[in-house]
Design an enzyme around this catalytic site. Structure first.
Site, mmCIF file in Angstrom:
data_model
loop_
_atom_site.group_PDB
_atom_site.id
_atom_site.type_symbol
_atom_site.label_atom_id
_atom_site.label_comp_id
_atom_site.label_asym_id
_atom_site.label_seq_id
_atom_site.Cartn_x
_atom_site.Cartn_y
_atom_site.Cartn_z
ATOM 1 N N ASP A 203 0.813 -1.224 0.000
ATOM 2 C CA ASP A 203 0.000 0.000 0.000
ATOM 3 C C ASP A 203 0.846 1.274 0.000
ATOM 4 O O ASP A 203 2.016 1.255 0.390
ATOM 5 C CB ASP A 203 -0.882 0.032 1.252
ATOM 6 C CG ASP A 203 -2.011 -0.974 1.175
ATOM 7 O OD1 ASP A 203 -2.005 -1.819 0.264
ATOM 8 O OD2 ASP A 203 -2.905 -0.917 2.044
ATOM 9 N N HIS A 345 3.336 -2.424 3.171
ATOM 10 C CA HIS A 345 3.405 -1.058 2.613
ATOM 11 C C HIS A 345 4.685 -0.917 1.834
ATOM 12 O O HIS A 345 5.725 -1.399 2.288
ATOM 13 C CB HIS A 345 3.337 -0.026 3.746
ATOM 14 C CG HIS A 345 2.036 -0.083 4.481
ATOM 15 N ND1 HIS A 345 1.792 -1.018 5.453
ATOM 16 C CD2 HIS A 345 0.903 0.640 4.335
ATOM 17 C CE1 HIS A 345 0.549 -0.856 5.895
ATOM 18 N NE2 HIS A 345 -0.022 0.148 5.236
HETATM 19 NI NI NI Z 1 -2.630 3.175 3.360
#
Ligand code: NI
Length: 393
Positions: A203, A345
């Site tokens: 992400d 992430h």
């Molecule tokens: Ni996010």
């Protein structure tokens, strides 16, 4: 004589290729050096559903005074103007400029038997000026030299080689009746039945160094992942967004500016999601089909207005919190099962380091790493807009 035969062949191919019927179109006028281009009745320039001007190639290039030739062998049209030369393959979503490629926003299609192209990158590649006024619906091409910085790539992504034409179905601008099946090939799918599958998701990118390392690792190990990107970051890291798509990964929507969508009204939610769809489409040519809401936060209002399936996760690595490669790796390896979606992430170096260990280890344990859409499809799940998914068992 030989040239004559080639000319006839060229005209026949241009006439016969494909066959999309226009039902209703956003009319568009095109001028070269201030003079309206004379199109035949069957040639209708239009604004595509994603807002790009698409015009008949041959007539427009003739009006510009360019030389046009067609090669049966490569199924491509060559356009020459002054010292610039570009090759436009039919049914593809890219053009070749010298030894580089330029990805188009729209595939080169055939409408009423005429070759229609995404005209802006083509004119810029010929180093001529073009302006497009979407409000007044006109395109103005000028025979004056310009030098636009173009986003050339060294390799054509698979999706640009075999583009899908679903865009034409949007908003009813153009209805695709029958696209020449020889020109538009369907993507071949690998058989995933009976395999243990995991979808790694990253992400908040694309983002400089860590994204590059993650992409390198995935490439080395020949596996695919899903990147839920932010619209702002896509514009700031165009090359990485293009690279992510060109290496076969899934790029999906994670909102424009990472706002908590549950705190926004309908127009705010739409803005965050639609501007990201546009950013990704503009930069990579791909329209995302999945949404991950920032902070995983949704309510009924978000679900009703998402317009895309909402993808959560069932393994949370907490990589953003621990910033530890080991902890990130272990949180996956200690829990992973077939059908899982792993949240990470791509903005932390520790996550990039974790990926280096995690990917080969998952492969060693018999997992096939796939994108979220591939995972859903392999598990026989038909994704529905506004529905929330945590894993696919
Ligand atoms: Ni996010």
């Amino acid at each position: 004589m030989k040239n004559f035969i080639r000319l006839i062949l060229f005209i026949m191919i241009i006439m016969c290729w494909g066959g999309i019927e226009i039902s209703a179109q956003t009319s568009l006028s095109v001028s070269v050096d201030g003079k309206a281009v004379n199109y035949e009745n069957s040639e209708v320039p239009y604004i595509s559903s994603s807002g790009n001007p698409v015009v008949p190639l041959v007539s427009t290039m003739k009006a510009l005074g360019a030389d046009i030739s067609y090669s049966e062998e490569t199924k491509a049209i060559t356009v020459k103007k002054d010292s610039n030369s570009i090759i436009i393959p039919l049914g593809k979503q890219y053009i070749k400029v010298e030894d580089k490629y330029l990805i188009l926003s729209e595939p080169t299609v055939s409408v009423n038997g005429r070759t229609m192209v995404d005209i802006i990158p083509i004119v810029y590649s010929l180093r001529k000026a073009i302006t497009f006024n979407i409000i007044e619906k006109n395109v103005s091409i000028e025979n004056i030299p310009t030098f636009e910085l173009l986003n050339f790539v060294d390799k054509v992504p698979e999706w640009a080689e075999n583009p899908t034409f679903d865009d034409q179905k949007d908003k009813g601008t153009v209805v695709e009746e029958s696209v020449d099946k020889n020109v538009v090939k369907k993507k071949e799918k690998t058989d995933l039945s009976g395999k243990k599958l995991v979808a790694l998701t990253y992400d908040d990118g694309p983002n400089g160094k860590s994204t590059s390392i993650i992409l390198d690792v995935l490439k080395e190990n020949k596996v695919k992942a899903t990147f839920f990107v932010l619209g702002t970051n896509v514009y700031n890291n165009k090359e990485q967004a293009i690279r992510t798509v060109s290496e076969g990964h899934e790029v999906a929507n994670h909102s424009y500016s990472h706002k908590d969508l549950t705190k926004l009204g309908v127009s705010g939610i739409n803005k965050e999601i639609q501007e990201t769809q546009k950013a990704i489409k503009d930069v990579t040519g791909v329209t995302p089909t999945l949404l991950r809401v920032p902070y995983g936060a949704f309510n009924q209002n978000v679900k009703s207005n998402a317009g895309l399936p909402i993808i959560q996760w069932n393994i949370d690595t907490l990589d953003w919190k621990t910033r530890s490669a080991d902890k990130t790796v272990n949180s996956v390896l200690n829990n992973v099962k077939d059908g899982d979606i792993v949240l990470m992430h791509n903005i932390h170096m520790s996550t990039a380091e974790a990926t280096k260990i995690l990917v080969p280890e998952l492969i060693k344990r018999g997992y096939t790493l796939v994108t979220v859409s591939e995972l859903a499809e392999a598990k026989g799940v038909q994704l529905k807009n506004g529905t929330v998914y945590n894993s696919f068992k």
